[in-house]
Scaffold this active site. Structure first.
Site, PDB file in Angstrom:
ATOM      1  N   VAL A  72       0.835  -1.201   0.000  1.00  0.00           N
ATOM      2  CA  VAL A  72       0.000   0.000   0.000  1.00  0.00           C
ATOM      3  C   VAL A  72       0.877   1.261   0.000  1.00  0.00           C
ATOM      4  O   VAL A  72       0.362   2.372  -0.040  1.00  0.00           O
ATOM      5  CB  VAL A  72      -0.995  -0.016   1.196  1.00  0.00           C
TER       6      VAL A  72
ATOM      7  N   HIS B 289      -3.969  -4.186  -2.998  1.00  0.00           N
ATOM      8  CA  HIS B 289      -4.551  -4.053  -1.651  1.00  0.00           C
ATOM      9  C   HIS B 289      -4.788  -2.600  -1.245  1.00  0.00           C
ATOM     10  O   HIS B 289      -4.904  -2.311  -0.061  1.00  0.00           O
ATOM     11  CB  HIS B 289      -3.647  -4.763  -0.621  1.00  0.00           C
TER      12      HIS B 289
HETATM   13  P1  OAD Z   1       4.682 -10.732   4.420  1.00  0.00           P
HETATM   14  O1  OAD Z   1       5.061  -9.957   5.631  1.00  0.00           O
HETATM   15  O2  OAD Z   1       3.703 -11.843   4.581  1.00  0.00           O
HETATM   16  O3  OAD Z   1       5.975 -11.359   3.773  1.00  0.00           O
HETATM   17  C1  OAD Z   1       7.111 -10.556   3.574  1.00  0.00           C
HETATM   18  C2  OAD Z   1       8.146 -11.351   2.797  1.00  0.00           C
HETATM   19  O4  OAD Z   1       9.233 -10.477   2.563  1.00  0.00           O
HETATM   20  C3  OAD Z   1       8.670 -12.581   3.534  1.00  0.00           C
HETATM   21  O5  OAD Z   1       8.636 -13.706   2.668  1.00  0.00           O
HETATM   22  C4  OAD Z   1      10.112 -12.182   3.873  1.00  0.00           C
HETATM   23  O6  OAD Z   1      11.012 -13.274   3.837  1.00  0.00           O
HETATM   24  C5  OAD Z   1      10.425 -11.201   2.765  1.00  0.00           C
HETATM   25  N1  OAD Z   1      11.491 -10.222   3.078  1.00  0.00           N
HETATM   26  C6  OAD Z   1      11.869  -9.698   4.257  1.00  0.00           C
HETATM   27  N2  OAD Z   1      12.888  -8.828   4.097  1.00  0.00           N
HETATM   28  C7  OAD Z   1      13.154  -8.805   2.760  1.00  0.00           C
HETATM   29  C8  OAD Z   1      14.093  -8.102   1.939  1.00  0.00           C
HETATM   30  N3  OAD Z   1      14.968  -7.227   2.441  1.00  0.00           N
HETATM   31  N4  OAD Z   1      14.059  -8.333   0.613  1.00  0.00           N
HETATM   32  C9  OAD Z   1      13.164  -9.196   0.062  1.00  0.00           C
HETATM   33  N5  OAD Z   1      12.282  -9.884   0.783  1.00  0.00           N
HETATM   34  C10 OAD Z   1      12.268  -9.700   2.115  1.00  0.00           C
HETATM   35  O7  OAD Z   1       4.203  -9.668   3.322  1.00  0.00           O
HETATM   36  P2  OAD Z   1       3.310  -9.888   2.019  1.00  0.00           P
HETATM   37  O8  OAD Z   1       3.567 -11.210   1.409  1.00  0.00           O
HETATM   38  O9  OAD Z   1       3.487  -8.684   1.192  1.00  0.00           O
HETATM   39  O10 OAD Z   1      -2.389  -7.129   3.063  1.00  0.00           O
HETATM   40  O11 OAD Z   1       1.857  -9.877   2.649  1.00  0.00           O
HETATM   41  C11 OAD Z   1       0.724  -9.918   1.823  1.00  0.00           C
HETATM   42  C12 OAD Z   1      -0.403  -9.125   2.425  1.00  0.00           C
HETATM   43  O12 OAD Z   1      -0.612  -9.518   3.777  1.00  0.00           O
HETATM   44  C13 OAD Z   1      -0.121  -7.647   2.532  1.00  0.00           C
HETATM   45  O13 OAD Z   1      -0.376  -6.945   1.335  1.00  0.00           O
HETATM   46  C14 OAD Z   1      -1.053  -7.198   3.620  1.00  0.00           C
HETATM   47  C15 OAD Z   1      -0.875  -8.342   4.578  1.00  0.00           C
HETATM   48  O14 OAD Z   1      -1.945  -8.641   5.400  1.00  0.00           O
HETATM   49  C16 OAD Z   1      -3.309  -6.331   3.615  1.00  0.00           C
HETATM   50  O15 OAD Z   1      -3.144  -5.743   4.661  1.00  0.00           O
HETATM   51  C17 OAD Z   1      -4.576  -6.248   2.844  1.00  0.00           C
END
Ligand code: OAD
Length: 234
Positions: free
Chosen positions: A93, A109
């Site tokens: 977001v 989202h």
């Molecule tokens: P998550 O917090 O579930 O996952 C974050 C990912 O980023 C994990 O797989 C980490 O290993 C990875 N990560 C951490 N540091 C990193 C870095 N420096 N470089 C690359 N990757 C890294 O986040 P999302 O998958 O985006 O929705 O979550 C999906 C949705 O869940 C979000 O959009 C949000 C949340 O609830 C809503 O709020 C509607």
């Protein structure tokens, strides 16, 4: 002169692409969902129960966002537009892809810097940097009460159909920094055509189907490696 048609590169990003900009992810240790009750601050039912709490939650996210800057991974994605017709489908977001220069960004989202009328959901307004706080008393220019322009859990994801169409057209797919835990976004990968190269950058990657090239490093390092892979060969 014939128009040069660039190959279509579709990128699916999650919170990890913004982690090195200082934006907290959701499900990592110390992430947002460890510190906030997710169904209270991010669901439709939570908003009905306690809308003030949700306004405050997103006020805090905006305060964090305006202090953050795009990182080299966001910038590298913008740079790829030299060689590819790039679309970024983001679960984030924040507006860091746009601020890094990406031209085509589809938010699945919602967007932190926008608010929406409670009475007329099609009326969406951009917040200005000097006025980033919303509350139950905030009104849009038409005098309506507003809510964050965020897709809450239990709500439909209006941009999922255009996102699926983009995935079907992709010649190359890149996934960055997502735990693939949230549907329907996590299902988008299944729309990629058979044989299309798919790259997944994440320091703690989740298991993905065979054939996907996993770069188990942070987003900035992964994008440095990927630029070399995707750079057109002379
Ligand atoms: P998550 O917090 O579930 O996952 C974050 C990912 O980023 C994990 O797989 C980490 O290993 C990875 N990560 C951490 N540091 C990193 C870095 N420096 N470089 C690359 N990757 C890294 O986040 P999302 O998958 O985006 O929705 O979550 C999906 C949705 O869940 C979000 O959009 C949000 C949340 O609830 C809503 O709020 C509607």
């Amino acid at each position: 002169m014939a128009e040069v048609k660039l190959p279509k590169l579709v990128v699916l990003t999650g919170a990890g692409v913004s982690a090195e900009s200082g934006i907290k992810t959701y499900r990592d240790a110390g992430g947002l969902w460890e510190n906030y009750p997710v169904m209270e601050v991010a669901s439709a039912a939570g908003f009905n129960r306690n809308p003030a709490l949700i306004h405050d939650f997103y006020n805090a996210r905006r305060a964090e966002l305006v202090k953050a800057q795009p990182n080299d991974a966001h910038r590298a994605l913008a740079e790829l537009e030299k060689w590819y017709d790039v679309t970024v489908i983001t679960q984030n977001v924040d507006n860091l892809h746009e601020r890094a220069g990406s031209s085509n960004v589809l938010h699945l989202h919602g967007e932190l810097m926008k608010i929406r009328s409670m009475k007329h959901p099609e009326r969406v307004c951009e917040l200005t940097p000097d006025n980033l706080t919303t509350s139950l008393d905030t009104r849009d220019p038409y005098g309506d009460p507003v809510r964050p322009h965020i897709v809450f859990f239990q709500e439909a994801v209006p941009n999922i159909e255009p996102a699926a169409k983009l995935m079907e057209q992709a010649d190359v797919v890149v996934i960055i920094g997502t735990s693939m835990a949230v549907y329907p976004a996590a299902g988008l990968i299944h729309y990629a055509r058979r044989g299309v190269p798919v790259y997944y950058i994440d320091p703690r990657p989740v298991p993905v189907p065979d054939g996907i090239t996993v770069l188990p490093v942070k987003a900035t390092e992964g994008m440095r490696q990927l630029i070399e892979i995707l750079r057109p060969k002379p």
